[in-house]
Design a protein around this motif. Structure first.
Motif, PDB file in Angstrom:
ATOM      1  N   UNK A  97     -39.066  26.467   4.140  1.00  0.00           N
ATOM      2  CA  UNK A  97     -38.334  25.331   4.088  1.00  0.00           C
ATOM      3  C   UNK A  97     -38.155  24.937   5.747  1.00  0.00           C
ATOM      4  N   UNK A  98     -37.809  25.977   6.469  1.00  0.00           N
ATOM      5  CA  UNK A  98     -37.871  25.354   8.092  1.00  0.00           C
ATOM      6  C   UNK A  98     -39.155  24.993   8.527  1.00  0.00           C
ATOM      7  N   UNK A  99     -40.114  25.865   8.082  1.00  0.00           N
ATOM      8  CA  UNK A  99     -41.500  25.216   8.381  1.00  0.00           C
ATOM      9  C   UNK A  99     -41.959  24.155   7.904  1.00  0.00           C
ATOM     10  N   UNK A 100     -41.700  23.776   6.495  1.00  0.00           N
ATOM     11  CA  UNK A 100     -41.776  22.417   6.171  1.00  0.00           C
ATOM     12  C   UNK A 100     -41.288  21.283   6.682  1.00  0.00           C
ATOM     13  N   UNK A 101     -40.002  21.727   7.033  1.00  0.00           N
ATOM     14  CA  UNK A 101     -39.168  20.558   7.688  1.00  0.00           C
ATOM     15  C   UNK A 101     -39.846  20.298   9.020  1.00  0.00           C
ATOM     16  N   UNK A 102     -40.098  21.499   9.782  1.00  0.00           N
ATOM     17  CA  UNK A 102     -40.784  21.150  11.153  1.00  0.00           C
ATOM     18  C   UNK A 102     -41.818  20.081  10.972  1.00  0.00           C
ATOM     19  N   UNK A 103     -42.809  20.882  10.259  1.00  0.00           N
ATOM     20  CA  UNK A 103     -44.029  20.098   9.971  1.00  0.00           C
ATOM     21  C   UNK A 103     -44.164  18.507   9.582  1.00  0.00           C
ATOM     22  N   UNK A 104     -42.983  18.294   8.768  1.00  0.00           N
ATOM     23  CA  UNK A 104     -42.745  17.101   8.430  1.00  0.00           C
ATOM     24  C   UNK A 104     -42.243  15.982   9.462  1.00  0.00           C
ATOM     25  N   UNK A 105     -41.353  16.588  10.223  1.00  0.00           N
ATOM     26  CA  UNK A 105     -40.994  15.774  11.539  1.00  0.00           C
ATOM     27  C   UNK A 105     -42.167  15.786  12.397  1.00  0.00           C
ATOM     28  N   UNK A 106     -43.120  16.723  12.733  1.00  0.00           N
ATOM     29  CA  UNK A 106     -44.141  16.360  13.504  1.00  0.00           C
ATOM     30  C   UNK A 106     -45.203  15.559  12.766  1.00  0.00           C
ATOM     31  N   UNK A 107     -45.498  15.570  11.715  1.00  0.00           N
ATOM     32  CA  UNK A 107     -46.360  14.565  10.896  1.00  0.00           C
ATOM     33  C   UNK A 107     -45.840  13.159  11.163  1.00  0.00           C
ATOM     34  N   UNK A 108     -44.323  12.844  10.977  1.00  0.00           N
ATOM     35  CA  UNK A 108     -43.973  11.395  11.235  1.00  0.00           C
ATOM     36  C   UNK A 108     -44.265  11.232  12.525  1.00  0.00           C
ATOM     37  N   UNK A 109     -43.889  11.967  13.864  1.00  0.00           N
ATOM     38  CA  UNK A 109     -44.053  11.524  15.043  1.00  0.00           C
ATOM     39  C   UNK A 109     -45.423  11.195  15.441  1.00  0.00           C
ATOM     40  N   UNK A 110     -46.317  11.951  15.015  1.00  0.00           N
ATOM     41  CA  UNK A 110     -47.734  11.835  15.328  1.00  0.00           C
ATOM     42  C   UNK A 110     -48.396  10.398  14.405  1.00  0.00           C
ATOM     43  N   UNK A 111     -47.916  10.267  13.256  1.00  0.00           N
ATOM     44  CA  UNK A 111     -48.330   9.272  12.473  1.00  0.00           C
ATOM     45  C   UNK A 111     -47.525   7.891  13.071  1.00  0.00           C
ATOM     46  N   UNK A 112     -46.602   7.940  13.670  1.00  0.00           N
ATOM     47  CA  UNK A 112     -45.934   6.850  14.451  1.00  0.00           C
ATOM     48  C   UNK A 112     -46.690   6.513  15.631  1.00  0.00           C
ATOM     49  N   UNK A 113     -47.271   7.559  16.243  1.00  0.00           N
ATOM     50  CA  UNK A 113     -48.033   7.189  17.674  1.00  0.00           C
ATOM     51  C   UNK A 113     -49.524   6.623  17.076  1.00  0.00           C
ATOM     52  N   UNK A 114     -49.938   7.309  16.123  1.00  0.00           N
ATOM     53  CA  UNK A 114     -51.314   6.924  15.595  1.00  0.00           C
ATOM     54  C   UNK A 114     -51.225   5.174  15.232  1.00  0.00           C
ATOM     55  N   UNK A 115     -49.931   4.939  14.549  1.00  0.00           N
ATOM     56  CA  UNK A 115     -49.715   3.570  14.082  1.00  0.00           C
ATOM     57  C   UNK A 115     -49.520   2.437  15.165  1.00  0.00           C
ATOM     58  N   UNK A 116     -48.897   3.006  16.435  1.00  0.00           N
ATOM     59  CA  UNK A 116     -48.639   2.208  17.426  1.00  0.00           C
ATOM     60  C   UNK A 116     -50.076   1.984  18.154  1.00  0.00           C
ATOM     61  N   UNK A 117     -50.671   3.143  18.424  1.00  0.00           N
ATOM     62  CA  UNK A 117     -52.166   2.729  19.115  1.00  0.00           C
ATOM     63  C   UNK A 117     -52.755   2.007  18.160  1.00  0.00           C
ATOM     64  N   UNK A 118     -53.005   2.036  16.759  1.00  0.00           N
ATOM     65  CA  UNK A 118     -53.749   1.065  16.116  1.00  0.00           C
ATOM     66  C   UNK A 118     -53.441  -0.142  16.194  1.00  0.00           C
ATOM     67  N   UNK A 119     -52.011  -0.768  16.521  1.00  0.00           N
ATOM     68  CA  UNK A 119     -51.413  -1.905  16.729  1.00  0.00           C
ATOM     69  C   UNK A 119     -52.093  -2.257  17.888  1.00  0.00           C
ATOM     70  N   UNK A 120     -52.121  -1.548  18.992  1.00  0.00           N
ATOM     71  CA  UNK A 120     -52.365  -1.823  20.440  1.00  0.00           C
ATOM     72  C   UNK A 120     -53.860  -2.522  20.425  1.00  0.00           C
TER      73      UNK A 120
END
Length: 247
Positions: A97-120
């Motif tokens: 569960x700790x690993x799942x939670x960690x990877x979920x946080x990483x996924x959100x952080x990278x996805x947000x960066x990806x979205x921002x780059x796309x908008x730029x």
């Protein structure tokens, strides 16, 4: 033989990780080798095939009788392929569960960066030929580093489980290197901008000069590789999906 093959593949992958984690990588040859070693990886059927003058493989009543792979079992292929690296049977792992939670946080952080780059980049495409470069490029640079800073802060707020500490620290180190270069990069981007309407060529020339002046010309590629290392560690622990910007 398998031990030497595993070591050879590890070295090849380490040397070409950027290509392996990019779009367009397929396991065609690896699958063929796995089926040759372990036919259970694929559903096989006898077919008569021949080669045309143009090099196309076709069915033919006069062709050679061979075993043809009609479909492959992804899970069986993954098991057989990873066993080469492991030099023996691979233990099936399940994320905690700790690993799942960690990877979920990483996924959100990278996805947000990806979205921002796309908008730029969408904004740059929309304003090509209209907005002066010295107006758009500073805005681009500020948005770029805002995205990097936000991602860094999001990742810094989570504690990686023991199985991901090394890869997490590697990604954070590269991110810190990018962020530290922000003042020099923006100054160089502003200095290199002109009042001409922005074009793709002007944008990329300015970006490359600013990255070189800031000493981060290769750091964006290093970020991709660090992310890929973390992603590979996640796959090894049983993650089903990736999260990096590449691949």
């Amino acid at each position: 033989i398998r031990d030497r093959a595993g070591e050879a593949v590890r070295r090849l992958w380490s040397a070409h990780l950027d290509a392996i984690t990019a779009d367009g990588w397929y396991f065609w040859d690896e699958l063929a080798a796995a089926v040759a070693m372990e036919p259970s990886v694929a559903a096989l059927a006898e077919r008569r095939i021949a080669m045309t003058d143009s090099g196309e493989t076709v069915t033919s009543d006069d062709g050679a009788l061979v075993q043809v792979a009609m479909a492959a079992d992804p899970a069986e292929f993954e098991r057989a392929f990873l066993e080469v690296f492991a030099e023996g049977p691979v233990e099936v792992t399940v994320l905690t569960s700790d690993e799942e939670q960690y990877l979920a946080s990483v996924t959100v952080a990278i996805a947000d960066l990806h979205t921002r780059f796309g908008e730029i980049f969408t904004s740059i495409e929309e304003e090509t030929g209209a907005t002066p470069a010295d107006e758009l490029i500073p805005r681009f640079a500020a948005d770029l580093f805002l995205g990097l800073n936000t991602m860094h802060d999001d990742l810094a707020s989570v504690d990686p489980p023991s199985g991901f500490e090394f890869e997490h620290d590697g990604l954070m180190e590269v991110a810190r290197g990018l962020i530290a270069a922000e003042p020099v990069f923006i100054a160089a981007a502003v200095a290199g901008s002109t009042s001409e309407p922005i074009t793709g060529e002007i944008f990329w020339e300015t970006f490359e000069v600013a990255a070189r002046e800031a000493g981060i010309e290769s750091t964006f590629g290093e970020f991709d590789q660090a992310c890929a290392q973390l992603e590979l560690a996640a796959f090894a622990r049983g993650a089903a999906t990736g999260f990096c910007l590449v691949g």
